[in-house]
Design an enzyme around this catalytic site. Structure first.
Site: not given
Length: 452
Positions: A56, A131, A155
């Protein structure tokens, strides 16, 4: 796609071939937009020669551009590796590509990324969640073996559920946050997104453990979870009945079918309600935005990242932040600043912390009598793009995940069914703090029962 367990058995030459095949596939599947490199056309970021793991875009990797999906961090190059990355490299795994995300991890759809949208590999008209939407889309789309994400209010679990893979949030403090761009320091936690429960456990084992560089890292005894997975273990599972009943019809049907399978296998099922969940969303967003307003104050155009044109220092601060932050990030900074301001601190922030203690106590009471809690990840399957444009509606979509972060507990999302639009439905399991073994055992049992 080869599993992580299989990939870790490959020779160095076979890993080299795997990396080449994966990179070619990432280029071919550019439309998915799971990686920042797919959206920008830049070469794939790589560190190390081992088994490739997607990362990420808010986890520091030395020499990489790391932007947290934000314009304000354009041009920033990470000067060091996050502890989680160092642990990967030590076990012959490699950082392989930056996955797209909601800006500064503030969102549930990956629509707020500065780089553009990531598509849901199951249905391109629908969001991948957020996210960590890029990480989930990459794994589910067959262009990542496994990935790291971060979970502040769901997330990891929610995008994994929307895309049809496994998302695992460890106990707060179990995995070092050193090198993670902070959104909400008391809630953020790095964790794995994987193709199956065993792969999630393997990746968790690699990144978990105490870290002196992180003051929030807990010095708690740790032993391998993956080595001791027992999907045959019979457990006491508490179903949160009102959460199941309040989900959409397709989700409710899938959850009840999964509950029946667990019961028929021999797990003891009991039902309880969480009646005070009306406080969850308010408490979460007060605490998270308060911490975010402090954490994001460092992005001022002076020390690193994008610097706006300005005639003086005040103008530099104002212009850099106004031009660099997206609308959702600005909204949360303003909310956080408000709840911490004189005259409102006691009325909002202190009350939110009291609500947090109450939420944690509710979970602890249930888990005193049960091994696991079973409930939905989300009230619905993945919505279409644009349907979550109303901030309040978007915040309410996290209703089943945020309380777990407030309580600091480990949780995992496991796929259990598909709806008529080929969208995934997942169940969420929650365990006592530090009891990731029971969580993984229960998740493996559920996965086995669903796969038949």
């Amino acid at each position: 796609m080869i599993t992580l367990k299989e990939a870790l058995k490959l020779s160095n030459e076979e890993i080299k071939d795997l990396r080449a095949q994966l990179e070619a596939r990432i280029i071919k599947e550019r439309e998915l937009g799971a990686y920042v490199e797919q959206l920008t056309g830049l070469p794939l970021s790589k560190l190390g020669e081992g088994v490739p793991i997607a990362i990420k875009d808010n986890i520091q990797i030395k020499g990489w551009s790391v932007t947290s999906g934000s314009k304000i961090l354009q041009g920033y190059i990470a000067p060091y590796n996050a502890t989680a990355i160092e642990k990967l490299l030590a076990r012959n795994l490699a950082a392989f590509g930056r996955t797209n995300m909601d800006e500064f991890a503030m969102g549930s759809t990956t629509e707020s990324s500065f780089y553009g949208h990531t598509l849901n590999p199951l249905n391109h008209a629908h969001v991948p969640g957020g996210s960590s939407g890029g990480s989930a889309a990459a794994v589910a789309g067959g262009i990542a073996i496994a990935a790291l994400g971060s979970d502040t209010g769901g997330s990891i679990r929610q995008p994994a559920a929307f895309c049809g893979c496994v998302g695992f949030k460890p106990t707060y403090g179990r995995v070092s946050r050193y090198g993670l761009a902070a959104y909400s320091s008391s809630l953020d936690q790095i964790g794995p997104i994987a193709q199956n429960v065993e792969d999630a456990a393997i990746l968790y084992d690699i990144i978990a453990g105490h870290d002196e560089k992180d003051s929030t890292s807990a010095d708690v005894a740790f032993s391998s979870v993956a080595d001791k997975i027992n999907g045959e273990r019979k457990l006491n599972i508490c179903v949160i009945e009102n959460y199941v009943n309040n989900a959409s019809e397709d989700t409710k049907k899938a959850l009840n079918s999964a509950i029946d399978k667990l019961k028929n296998f021999g797990h003891k099922i009991v039902y309880k309600n969480l009646e005070d969940s009306k406080y969850d969303v308010a408490a979460y967003y007060i605490i998270a935005t308060a911490e975010a307003s402090a954490n994001l104050s460092r992005y001022d155009g002076v020390r690193y990242g994008r610097r706006a044109e300005a005639k003086n220092l005040k103008e530099l601060y104002v212009n850099s932040r106004s031009e660099g932050f997206g609308e959702e990030v600005k909204r949360r900074i303003l909310l956080g600043t408000f709840v911490l301001s004189s005259g409102y601190y006691d009325a909002y922030y202190i009350k939110a912390q009291k609500a947090r203690a109450h939420i944690k106590a509710q979970y602890e009471k249930i888990l005193d009598e049960a091994d696991l809690i079973f409930m939905p990840v989300s009230p619905t399957t993945a919505p279409k793009f644009g349907l979550m444009s109303d901030p309040l509606q978007a915040y309410l979509s996290d209703i089943y995940t945020i309380s777990v972060n407030l309580a600091g507990l480990p949780a995992i999302s496991v796929p259990i069914a598909k709806d008529g639009q080929n969208l995934n439905i997942s169940a969420q399991l929650i365990a006592k703090a530090w009891d990731e073994q029971t969580l993984i055992d229960g998740a493996k049992s559920l996965e086995n029962l669903i796969k038949g």
